[in-house]
Design a protein around this motif. Sequence first.
Motif, mmCIF file in Angstrom:
data_model
loop_
_atom_site.group_PDB
_atom_site.id
_atom_site.type_symbol
_atom_site.label_atom_id
_atom_site.label_comp_id
_atom_site.label_asym_id
_atom_site.label_seq_id
_atom_site.Cartn_x
_atom_site.Cartn_y
_atom_site.Cartn_z
ATOM 1 N N ARG A 87 33.403 -2.645 -39.951
ATOM 2 C CA ARG A 87 32.258 -1.874 -39.498
ATOM 3 C C ARG A 87 31.258 -2.173 -41.056
ATOM 4 O O ARG A 87 29.920 -1.986 -40.511
ATOM 5 N N ASP A 94 39.838 5.226 -20.931
ATOM 6 C CA ASP A 94 39.128 5.064 -19.964
ATOM 7 C C ASP A 94 38.716 3.693 -21.017
ATOM 8 O O ASP A 94 39.044 3.855 -21.779
ATOM 9 N N TYR A 97 27.953 -3.349 -38.932
ATOM 10 C CA TYR A 97 26.308 -2.278 -38.991
ATOM 11 C C TYR A 97 25.854 -1.827 -39.934
ATOM 12 O O TYR A 97 25.424 -0.938 -40.056
ATOM 13 N N TYR A 128 37.293 1.970 -34.472
ATOM 14 C CA TYR A 128 37.097 1.153 -34.757
ATOM 15 C C TYR A 128 37.350 0.372 -35.818
ATOM 16 O O TYR A 128 36.182 -0.761 -36.808
ATOM 17 N N GLY A 158 30.803 8.320 -23.695
ATOM 18 C CA GLY A 158 31.328 8.963 -25.195
ATOM 19 C C GLY A 158 30.119 8.813 -25.765
ATOM 20 O O GLY A 158 28.813 9.564 -25.728
ATOM 21 N N ARG A 208 27.968 3.710 -13.083
ATOM 22 C CA ARG A 208 27.448 4.127 -14.278
ATOM 23 C C ARG A 208 25.709 4.154 -14.354
ATOM 24 O O ARG A 208 25.223 2.922 -14.199
ATOM 25 N N ALA A 226 38.174 6.342 -25.180
ATOM 26 C CA ALA A 226 38.391 6.043 -25.142
ATOM 27 C C ALA A 226 38.956 4.588 -25.504
ATOM 28 O O ALA A 226 38.643 4.511 -26.910
HETATM 29 N N1 LLP Z 1 32.957 5.083 -23.037
HETATM 30 C C1 LLP Z 1 32.240 3.900 -22.789
HETATM 31 C C2 LLP Z 1 31.483 3.340 -21.780
HETATM 32 C C3 LLP Z 1 31.704 3.632 -24.220
HETATM 33 O O1 LLP Z 1 31.260 2.186 -23.655
HETATM 34 C C4 LLP Z 1 32.725 3.368 -25.484
HETATM 35 C C5 LLP Z 1 31.754 2.684 -26.743
HETATM 36 C C6 LLP Z 1 32.862 4.756 -25.211
HETATM 37 C C7 LLP Z 1 33.127 5.487 -24.165
HETATM 38 C C8 LLP Z 1 33.530 5.817 -26.581
HETATM 39 O O2 LLP Z 1 32.575 5.729 -27.219
HETATM 40 P P1 LLP Z 1 32.635 6.288 -29.092
HETATM 41 O O3 LLP Z 1 32.979 7.909 -28.015
HETATM 42 O O4 LLP Z 1 33.887 6.347 -29.748
HETATM 43 O O5 LLP Z 1 31.480 6.710 -29.710
HETATM 44 N N2 LLP Z 1 32.170 -0.844 -32.514
HETATM 45 C C9 LLP Z 1 31.599 0.257 -32.418
HETATM 46 C C10 LLP Z 1 31.061 1.452 -31.877
HETATM 47 C C11 LLP Z 1 30.784 0.671 -29.934
HETATM 48 C C12 LLP Z 1 31.253 2.085 -29.098
HETATM 49 C C13 LLP Z 1 31.277 0.647 -27.620
HETATM 50 N N3 LLP Z 1 31.548 1.487 -27.163
HETATM 51 C C14 LLP Z 1 31.487 1.030 -33.752
HETATM 52 O O6 LLP Z 1 32.666 0.577 -34.929
HETATM 53 O O7 LLP Z 1 30.359 2.443 -34.680
#
Ligand code: LLP
Length: 414
Positions: free
Chosen positions: A310, A77, A314, A369, A236, A147, A56
């Motif tokens: 972050r 992604d 959050y 992030y 993810g 999705r 991602a």
């Molecule tokens: N796939 C999709 C469709 C997504 O929207 C995301 C993350 C991922 C994969 C990857 O997710 P991961 O494996 O990184 O959890 N800014 C926030 C996180 C936002 C995630 C958005 N979408 C943070 O700093 O915690």
Amino acid sequence: MFDYRARVLHAESMSLELLAQRFGTPLYVYSKAAMLSAWQRFTQACGGHPHCVCYAVKANSSLAILQLLAKLGAGFDIVSVGELERVLRAGGNPGGIVFSGVGKREDELRRALEIGIHCFNVESEAELLRLSALADSQGKTAAIALRINPQVETGTHPHIATGHRDAKFGINSGLAEALYRRAASLPGIRIIGIACHIGSQITQPAPFLDAARCVMALVDRLLENGILLEHVDFGGGFGVRYQAEPRLDVSALISQLRALVEKPGLKLLLEPGRALVAEAGALLTRVEYLKTTDQGRFVVVDAGMSELIRPPLYGAWHEIRAVTLRPGMPSEIYDIAGPVCESADFLGRGRRLAVQTGDLLAVMDAGAYGFSMSSNYNSRPRAAEVLVDDEQVTLIRRRETLDDLMAQEELLSG
Ligand code: LLP
């Protein structure tokens, strides 16, 4: 990969003190070995099952990091044409790209069609119709997955949960079957898969498995409708340990996910972002001032929410370490404040540290992030980034200059 040697924190074999001297602060430091090991954890767990691990891009979209993952064979992604162009520039294979996101613009769909990406993860009927019309008018076929929103609760922070009932993301699983039938009849569309992504920083296996079961039930129902899929994409969201969260056993979880898709013989797609890069990165910052008020003690540093948003956004917790240990010095409890003019601008609160002005701090687990969410707020040039490989270091992004900061702007004439 970040450890103390002779009382100085190192990234692999590189002293963070030397890195700060050479490249300045704030500085993002990444360990190549940490990324490789995170990558291997995913691919080894997928084993012999046909799979594609689609990184991602939003987690950390720096070109060198995309390049490193592309060389390892990653898919990607993406959620914008900007991310698409980054992947292409970094040498990523278009055939391994999945395009997610609720708001894909027409020009973005057009460019992805032109490139010939692996799959559009369609998030609404309106998007499906737009894509069909565009593809058809160009004499192309868009490979799609819907999705779906499996409506599971994830226990993660509300800002990063996506698979609950009132989320803007995905298609309600109850409506998906009808939309698949519709998609099957549309010109310019080829159905190849199904996707879900339920949120981020999920540290328990149960929500992933609940979502996967919901997806697999739909796969069966689609088959009864004569719609045969080639892949399932479980998204993810794999959590990492920032503080004391339960450690998610990614390998065990992927084995369980594999077992669910084994029977129908589908290819397995995953979209990890954070789990591949978070632990590989630290944000290096220098102590500008120690400040005591009636309310407490502050360490004021040269990085803040413009570099790492972050914590304020959050309430996220990142470990903060002194780069140089000072065994003789009494420690104090400090709030670690950034220089940005916002009351929320803290990297951490209530941390015990033995530090003095001029010392360096490392904000850990900042590889995901971190830089990708950084901003120029308060007209602060963006930080530099370096990648460490044992005792080699590469500047993968030079520090922004004040000229860069104002480069797109014009003064009024006259
Ligand atoms: N796939 C999709 C469709 C997504 O929207 C995301 C993350 C991922 C994969 C990857 O997710 P991961 O494996 O990184 O959890 N800014 C926030 C996180 C936002 C995630 C958005 N979408 C943070 O700093 O915690």
